[in-house]
Design a protein around this motif. Structure first.
Motif, PDB file in Angstrom:
ATOM      1  N   TYR A  74      22.891 -21.564  20.307  1.00  0.00           N
ATOM      2  CA  TYR A  74      24.186 -21.486  20.996  1.00  0.00           C
ATOM      3  C   TYR A  74      25.002 -20.294  20.479  1.00  0.00           C
ATOM      4  O   TYR A  74      25.555 -19.525  21.276  1.00  0.00           O
ATOM      5  N   LEU A  75      25.079 -20.142  19.166  1.00  0.00           N
ATOM      6  CA  LEU A  75      25.851 -19.039  18.595  1.00  0.00           C
ATOM      7  C   LEU A  75      25.316 -17.694  19.082  1.00  0.00           C
ATOM      8  O   LEU A  75      26.083 -16.809  19.479  1.00  0.00           O
ATOM      9  N   LYS A  76      24.010 -17.548  19.069  1.00  0.00           N
ATOM     10  CA  LYS A  76      23.391 -16.302  19.536  1.00  0.00           C
ATOM     11  C   LYS A  76      23.737 -16.037  21.000  1.00  0.00           C
ATOM     12  O   LYS A  76      23.972 -14.888  21.392  1.00  0.00           O
ATOM     13  N   SER A  77      23.782 -17.094  21.799  1.00  0.00           N
ATOM     14  CA  SER A  77      24.044 -16.929  23.231  1.00  0.00           C
ATOM     15  C   SER A  77      25.448 -16.420  23.509  1.00  0.00           C
ATOM     16  O   SER A  77      25.712 -15.889  24.596  1.00  0.00           O
TER      17      SER A  77
ATOM     18  N   SER B  19      32.349  -7.570   8.329  1.00  0.00           N
ATOM     19  CA  SER B  19      31.332  -8.572   8.631  1.00  0.00           C
ATOM     20  C   SER B  19      32.084  -9.817   9.088  1.00  0.00           C
ATOM     21  O   SER B  19      32.815 -10.420   8.296  1.00  0.00           O
ATOM     22  N   LEU B  20      31.944 -10.189  10.334  1.00  0.00           N
ATOM     23  CA  LEU B  20      32.719 -11.282  10.911  1.00  0.00           C
ATOM     24  C   LEU B  20      32.111 -12.609  10.462  1.00  0.00           C
ATOM     25  O   LEU B  20      31.033 -12.993  10.921  1.00  0.00           O
ATOM     26  N   GLU B  21      32.799 -13.305   9.572  1.00  0.00           N
ATOM     27  CA  GLU B  21      32.251 -14.518   8.958  1.00  0.00           C
ATOM     28  C   GLU B  21      32.600 -15.744   9.792  1.00  0.00           C
ATOM     29  O   GLU B  21      33.779 -16.071   9.982  1.00  0.00           O
ATOM     30  N   ILE B  22      31.568 -16.424  10.266  1.00  0.00           N
ATOM     31  CA  ILE B  22      31.709 -17.551  11.183  1.00  0.00           C
ATOM     32  C   ILE B  22      31.279 -18.821  10.461  1.00  0.00           C
ATOM     33  O   ILE B  22      30.089 -19.035  10.201  1.00  0.00           O
ATOM     34  N   PHE B  23      32.260 -19.669  10.125  1.00  0.00           N
ATOM     35  CA  PHE B  23      31.976 -20.932   9.454  1.00  0.00           C
ATOM     36  C   PHE B  23      31.858 -22.099  10.435  1.00  0.00           C
ATOM     37  O   PHE B  23      31.370 -23.158  10.067  1.00  0.00           O
TER      38      PHE B  23
END
Length: 268
Positions: free
Chosen positions: A185-188, A139-143
């Motif tokens: 933005y993250l989704k894009s 699971s790629l954790e994006i902080f």
């Protein structure tokens, strides 16, 4: 609206004893089993000792997992994170648990309150390779937004196989705050076919959880690790949080995914 949402629970807060925080194998197992009965399909677990501290001794962790799995079916996401002095090799030990199906993969470093949460790129590559060897889905954790760019680079290197699971972690001081524009933005930037979930640290209610669901989240997480407060109340158990979030999501028109459905979505 009849989209499936996967509920995940992170049962143990990092402060140790007090405030009904489950830290013993018996207490964690009891709470997680109740969460599974309430609709949670994923449990995020750290290896901790009897004081609630991160440890390399997997005995309590494995005891807890065995107790949970003996009573219910739930996907185990083994945590490789947490502020500690553990080495990269020690941090990935929980992913070696025989029943682990997923593993949290911290993509980058950041200021975490007054501490520095260190996740160097060589360590990240090492954890990816270890999870691949163990057959554990990362699971790629994006902080923060830069972590997403690092993740995209690792995907381009061919180290992480598509479709990828991303966890957007909001409101860690000093990570990225929750904001619908930032989420858009993250989704894009996500590769086609990616699944993503939202973690709302220190949340006081579930308004942003529901907002993330409406924005397309596959996974929503609650639990004492994130916050034990909701809607003007302090939860006395993780199951109380799972039940309350489920109620709000269903009222908003969402359905809750079963464990079988969650496996198909996250591990397929």
């Amino acid at each position: 609206m009849d989209r499936k949402i996967i509920l995940a629970v992170a049962p143990t807060g990092g402060w140790g004893r007090g405030d009904n925080n489950p830290i013993t194998p018996e207490a964690i197992a009891r709470d997680v089993i109740a969460c599974a009965e309430a609709g949670a399909a994923v449990v995020h677990m750290h290896a901790r000792n009897e004081k609630g501290e991160l440890t390399t001794d997997l005995t309590p962790f494995l005891t807890t997992v065995a107790s949970i799995k003996a009573s219910c079916d739930i996907i185990l996401e083994a945590s490789t994170g947490g502020l500690s002095n553990l080495t990269a090799t020690e941090r990935v030990l929980p992913a070696s648990a025989p029943l682990a199906e997923m593993g949290s993969l911290n993509i980058g470093s950041l200021n975490f309150g007054d501490a520095v949460y260190q996740n160097s790129l060589p360590d990240v590559r090492f954890w990816i390779d270890e999870m691949a060897r163990l057959g554990v889905k990362p699971s790629l954790e994006i902080f923060d937004t830069g972590h997403l760019e690092t993740a995209l680079h690792l995907i381009q290197e061919g180290r992480v196989a598509a479709p990828c699971n991303f966890s957007f972690i909001f409101n860690v001081r000093w990570g990225m705050p929750y904001d619908p524009a930032l989420l858009a933005y993250l989704k894009s930037r996500l590769p086609s076919g990616s699944r993503w979930g939202a973690l709302l640290i220190h949340s006081r209610d579930f308004s942003n959880h529901v907002g993330a669901a409406k924005a397309g989240a596959t996974v929503l997480r609650v639990g004492f690790e994130d916050s034990f407060n909701y809607n003007g109340k302090s939860a006395t158990s993780n199951a109380e949080l799972v039940t309350a979030l489920r109620t709000e999501l269903e009222a908003a028109g969402f359905s809750i995914a079963s464990v079988k459905e969650a496996r198909a979505l996250l591990l397929g």
